[in-house]
Design a protein around this motif. Structure first.
Motif, PDB file in Angstrom:
ATOM      1  N   ASP A 170       0.831  -1.211   0.000  1.00  0.00           N
ATOM      2  CA  ASP A 170       0.000   0.000   0.000  1.00  0.00           C
ATOM      3  C   ASP A 170       0.865   1.261   0.000  1.00  0.00           C
ATOM      4  OD1 ASP A 170      -2.428  -1.225  -0.088  1.00  0.00           O
ATOM      5  OD2 ASP A 170      -2.988  -0.844   1.996  1.00  0.00           O
ATOM      6  N   VAL A 171       0.291   2.316  -0.579  1.00  0.00           N
ATOM      7  CA  VAL A 171       0.879   3.655  -0.506  1.00  0.00           C
ATOM      8  C   VAL A 171       0.041   4.469   0.473  1.00  0.00           C
ATOM      9  CG1 VAL A 171       1.353   5.798  -1.754  1.00  0.00           C
ATOM     10  CG2 VAL A 171       1.806   3.584  -2.842  1.00  0.00           C
ATOM     11  N   THR A 233       1.169   7.328  -7.621  1.00  0.00           N
ATOM     12  CA  THR A 233       0.097   6.340  -7.799  1.00  0.00           C
ATOM     13  C   THR A 233      -0.498   6.361  -9.203  1.00  0.00           C
ATOM     14  OG1 THR A 233      -1.643   7.866  -7.062  1.00  0.00           O
ATOM     15  CG2 THR A 233      -0.495   6.577  -5.357  1.00  0.00           C
ATOM     16  N   HIS A 234       0.105   7.120 -10.111  1.00  0.00           N
ATOM     17  CA  HIS A 234      -0.415   7.243 -11.488  1.00  0.00           C
ATOM     18  C   HIS A 234      -1.877   7.711 -11.487  1.00  0.00           C
ATOM     19  CE1 HIS A 234       3.268   5.271 -12.771  1.00  0.00           C
ATOM     20  NE2 HIS A 234       3.030   4.323 -11.901  1.00  0.00           N
ATOM     21  N   GLN A 235      -2.119   8.757 -10.678  1.00  0.00           N
ATOM     22  CA  GLN A 235      -3.421   9.419 -10.562  1.00  0.00           C
ATOM     23  C   GLN A 235      -4.498   8.542  -9.913  1.00  0.00           C
ATOM     24  OE1 GLN A 235      -1.648   9.981 -13.741  1.00  0.00           O
ATOM     25  NE2 GLN A 235      -0.895  11.705 -12.523  1.00  0.00           N
ATOM     26  N   TRP A 236      -4.121   7.412  -9.346  1.00  0.00           N
ATOM     27  CA  TRP A 236      -5.108   6.528  -8.720  1.00  0.00           C
ATOM     28  C   TRP A 236      -5.471   7.001  -7.313  1.00  0.00           C
ATOM     29  CZ3 TRP A 236      -8.935   3.497  -9.123  1.00  0.00           C
ATOM     30  CH2 TRP A 236      -9.239   2.493  -8.200  1.00  0.00           C
ATOM     31  N   GLY A 237      -4.492   7.455  -6.555  1.00  0.00           N
ATOM     32  CA  GLY A 237      -4.725   7.915  -5.191  1.00  0.00           C
ATOM     33  C   GLY A 237      -4.093   6.989  -4.170  1.00  0.00           C
ATOM     34  N   ALA A 238      -3.911   7.495  -2.984  1.00  0.00           N
ATOM     35  CA  ALA A 238      -3.290   6.723  -1.906  1.00  0.00           C
ATOM     36  C   ALA A 238      -4.276   5.709  -1.349  1.00  0.00           C
ATOM     37  CB  ALA A 238      -2.827   7.653  -0.793  1.00  0.00           C
ATOM     38  N   ASP A 239      -3.736   4.577  -0.916  1.00  0.00           N
ATOM     39  CA  ASP A 239      -4.594   3.554  -0.314  1.00  0.00           C
ATOM     40  C   ASP A 239      -5.101   3.997   1.052  1.00  0.00           C
ATOM     41  OD1 ASP A 239      -4.207   1.213  -2.278  1.00  0.00           O
ATOM     42  OD2 ASP A 239      -2.145   1.811  -1.814  1.00  0.00           O
ATOM     43  N   VAL A 240      -4.251   4.708   1.783  1.00  0.00           N
ATOM     44  CA  VAL A 240      -4.601   5.158   3.131  1.00  0.00           C
ATOM     45  C   VAL A 240      -4.089   6.580   3.324  1.00  0.00           C
ATOM     46  CG1 VAL A 240      -4.440   4.703   5.603  1.00  0.00           C
ATOM     47  CG2 VAL A 240      -4.281   2.799   3.992  1.00  0.00           C
ATOM     48  N   VAL A 241      -4.904   7.414   3.937  1.00  0.00           N
ATOM     49  CA  VAL A 241      -4.489   8.763   4.321  1.00  0.00           C
ATOM     50  C   VAL A 241      -4.680   8.905   5.826  1.00  0.00           C
ATOM     51  CG1 VAL A 241      -4.881  11.243   4.069  1.00  0.00           C
ATOM     52  CG2 VAL A 241      -5.115   9.722   2.076  1.00  0.00           C
ATOM     53  N   PHE A 242      -3.590   9.230   6.527  1.00  0.00           N
ATOM     54  CA  PHE A 242      -3.640   9.465   7.971  1.00  0.00           C
ATOM     55  C   PHE A 242      -3.610  10.971   8.208  1.00  0.00           C
ATOM     56  CE2 PHE A 242      -1.467   5.383   7.439  1.00  0.00           C
ATOM     57  CZ  PHE A 242      -2.140   4.547   8.337  1.00  0.00           C
ATOM     58  N   GLU A 243      -4.637  11.521   8.813  1.00  0.00           N
ATOM     59  CA  GLU A 243      -4.645  12.940   9.149  1.00  0.00           C
ATOM     60  C   GLU A 243      -4.111  13.069  10.571  1.00  0.00           C
ATOM     61  OE1 GLU A 243      -4.192  16.345   9.363  1.00  0.00           O
ATOM     62  OE2 GLU A 243      -5.672  15.964  10.927  1.00  0.00           O
ATOM     63  N   ALA A 244      -2.869  13.508  10.709  1.00  0.00           N
ATOM     64  CA  ALA A 244      -2.210  13.563  12.009  1.00  0.00           C
ATOM     65  C   ALA A 244      -1.843  14.976  12.424  1.00  0.00           C
ATOM     66  CB  ALA A 244      -0.950  12.682  11.996  1.00  0.00           C
ATOM     67  N   SER A 245      -2.293  15.971  11.686  1.00  0.00           N
ATOM     68  CA  SER A 245      -1.922  17.350  12.008  1.00  0.00           C
ATOM     69  C   SER A 245      -2.883  18.005  12.989  1.00  0.00           C
ATOM     70  CB  SER A 245      -1.875  18.189  10.727  1.00  0.00           C
ATOM     71  OG  SER A 245      -3.183  18.428  10.223  1.00  0.00           O
ATOM     72  N   GLY A 246      -4.127  17.553  12.999  1.00  0.00           N
ATOM     73  CA  GLY A 246      -5.135  18.210  13.832  1.00  0.00           C
ATOM     74  C   GLY A 246      -5.577  19.537  13.278  1.00  0.00           C
ATOM     75  N   SER A 247      -5.187  19.844  12.052  1.00  0.00           N
ATOM     76  CA  SER A 247      -5.534  21.121  11.435  1.00  0.00           C
ATOM     77  C   SER A 247      -6.869  21.015  10.699  1.00  0.00           C
ATOM     78  CB  SER A 247      -4.442  21.545  10.455  1.00  0.00           C
ATOM     79  OG  SER A 247      -4.858  22.631   9.664  1.00  0.00           O
ATOM     80  N   ALA A 248      -7.777  21.921  11.005  1.00  0.00           N
ATOM     81  CA  ALA A 248      -9.061  21.929  10.301  1.00  0.00           C
ATOM     82  C   ALA A 248      -8.860  22.219   8.822  1.00  0.00           C
ATOM     83  CB  ALA A 248      -9.994  22.964  10.933  1.00  0.00           C
ATOM     84  N   SER A 256      -9.335  14.502  -1.702  1.00  0.00           N
ATOM     85  CA  SER A 256      -8.825  14.279  -3.057  1.00  0.00           C
ATOM     86  C   SER A 256      -7.635  13.326  -3.064  1.00  0.00           C
ATOM     87  CB  SER A 256      -8.402  15.614  -3.682  1.00  0.00           C
ATOM     88  OG  SER A 256      -7.291  16.169  -2.975  1.00  0.00           O
ATOM     89  N   LEU A 257      -7.124  12.973  -1.889  1.00  0.00           N
ATOM     90  CA  LEU A 257      -5.908  12.171  -1.803  1.00  0.00           C
ATOM     91  C   LEU A 257      -6.142  10.658  -1.851  1.00  0.00           C
ATOM     92  CD1 LEU A 257      -4.066  14.265   0.930  1.00  0.00           C
ATOM     93  CD2 LEU A 257      -3.617  14.281  -1.529  1.00  0.00           C
ATOM     94  N   PRO A 258      -7.164  10.111  -1.161  1.00  0.00           N
ATOM     95  CA  PRO A 258      -7.320   8.653  -1.190  1.00  0.00           C
ATOM     96  C   PRO A 258      -7.893   8.153  -2.510  1.00  0.00           C
ATOM     97  CG  PRO A 258      -9.060   9.644   0.125  1.00  0.00           C
ATOM     98  CD  PRO A 258      -8.114  10.754  -0.233  1.00  0.00           C
ATOM     99  N   ARG A 259      -7.550   6.932  -2.848  1.00  0.00           N
ATOM    100  CA  ARG A 259      -8.096   6.295  -4.054  1.00  0.00           C
ATOM    101  C   ARG A 259      -9.564   5.940  -3.826  1.00  0.00           C
ATOM    102  NH1 ARG A 259      -9.052   1.065  -2.776  1.00  0.00           N
ATOM    103  NH2 ARG A 259      -7.645  -0.022  -1.329  1.00  0.00           N
ATOM    104  N   PRO A 260     -10.300   5.612  -4.875  1.00  0.00           N
ATOM    105  CA  PRO A 260     -11.657   5.085  -4.679  1.00  0.00           C
ATOM    106  C   PRO A 260     -11.605   3.840  -3.789  1.00  0.00           C
ATOM    107  CG  PRO A 260     -11.314   5.655  -6.973  1.00  0.00           C
ATOM    108  CD  PRO A 260      -9.981   5.795  -6.305  1.00  0.00           C
ATOM    109  N   GLY A 261     -12.427   3.841  -2.771  1.00  0.00           N
ATOM    110  CA  GLY A 261     -12.418   2.740  -1.822  1.00  0.00           C
ATOM    111  C   GLY A 261     -11.302   2.802  -0.814  1.00  0.00           C
TER     112      GLY A 261
END
Length: 347
Positions: A170-171, A233-248, A256-261
């Motif tokens: 995974d990316v 990802t060749h425009q597919w998107g990341a498998d997982v996105v972790f939001e760790a900043s706490g920034s609204a 727009s970052l994660p892939r479909p699904g």
């Protein structure tokens, strides 16, 4: 109770090293631990500088510190897996074992949990503490006290990685290169990710994160995160996105970052409400997971560090003697971009 010297938060912006009455009786199922090393967490600093976190308000003097490792000096009746002399780290949150949350294995969200250095519970920046043996874990011989004191924040990263259901190759993307963000990235790599993109605006934090193989640092002041993810990802998107900043603000473009699904794991806690584009989330079937601290992660974290799968030592920026505890907190409150984890050594 016995008088012990401790780092005490008297009130907002006021610390003292002084004697204070603390528990000292090693009852059944308990162990007494001589504290060796304590890490300074962002929550400790927040209580110091703001006097509260949400509904938890410092109304009485409170001993700080909850990321700790030390040596067992005494065991209570019924304790069989530990003995005096064992080097250990301690899980700071103690739930009600009879609560519904605990019986479901979700003890971290038990409303009755008591957590070190969370008002009105004292922390562990003091020479000795008494703690339940069930939440005290022996360290392998090759794991130092400094690393043992890092188990607590690393457990947060492991909780996030487990919730992500990572598949080999995974990316992932981690937004925020603070201590928890970097540890989440390391947990994701250890969990099977081939690449973890970590994004922040602090070049110094990104330089530290980028020392690890498999982590791609991105300074979002210099390059759009989206372009990096698209390229990898060749425009597919990341498998997982972790939001760790706490920034609204991170939520404005996050979906727009994660892939479909794909999955979004909420690690950081925004201090203000966030807007979520539910239409995009629905049409792309984005899976959302949240975490709060961790549950059942300490044994896993200890095994991974002991086996050399994760190296947290490069994240320790400086260690202070106990006598310099106030100076250490003043330094932590500065938020120097080159600092990841500051620790205090009591022995």
């Amino acid at each position: 109770m016995v008088m012990q010297q401790a780092l005490v938060l008297e009130r907002r912006n006021e610390l003292s090293l002084r004697d204070i009455d603390l528990p000292d009786v090693t009852g059944p199922g308990m162990v007494k631990i001589a504290i060796d090393t304590v890490g300074i967490c962002g929550s400790d600093v927040h209580y110091y500088t703001h006097g509260k976190i949400g509904s938890f308000i410092v109304e009485e003097p409170m001993v700080l510190g909850h990321e700790a490792a030390g040596t067992v000096v005494e065991i209570g009746a019924g304790v069989s897996h530990l003995k005096p002399g064992d080097r250990v780290c301690m899980e700071p949150g103690i739930p009600d074992p009879q609560s519904r949350a605990s019986r479901l294995g979700l003890y971290n969200v038990d409303p009755a949990v008591t957590f070190w250095a969370t008002p009105p519970v004292h922390g562990v920046l003091t020479p000795q503490v008494v703690h339940p043996a069930a939440y005290t874990f022996k360290l392998p011989d090759n794991v130092s006290f400094a690393e043992g004191a890092m188990i607590e924040p690393f457990a947060v990263g492991l909780q996030a990685a487990q919730k992500a259901r990572i598949a080999p190759g995974d990316v992932a993307v981690v937004i925020g290169a603070g201590p928890i963000g970097i540890m989440t990235a390391l947990a994701a790599l250890a969990g099977g990710c081939s690449t973890v993109v970590i994004a922040d605006m602090m070049a110094e934090k990104l330089e530290i994160a980028g020392r690890y193989a498999g982590i791609v640092p991105v300074n979002i002041k210099e390059r759009p995160l989206q372009s990096v993810v698209d390229e990898l990802t060749h425009q597919w998107g990341a498998d997982v996105v972790f939001e760790a900043s706490g920034s609204a603000g991170a939520w404005k473009t996050l979906l727009s970052l994660p892939r479909p699904g794909g999955a979004v794991i909420v690690v950081g806690m925004p201090v203000e409400p966030t807007l979520i584009d539910w239409a995009t989330a629905s049409t792309r079937e984005i899976r959302f997971e949240t975490i709060f601290r961790y549950a059942h992660q300490y044994p896993r974290a200890i095994q991974m560090i002991g086996a050399g799968k994760v190296d947290l030592k490069p994240l320790i920026s400086e260690t202070f003697d106990f006598s310099r505890s106030i100076e250490a907190f003043q330094r932590a409150a500065e938020g120097r971009p080159t600092d990841v984890k500051l620790q205090i050594k009591l022995r």
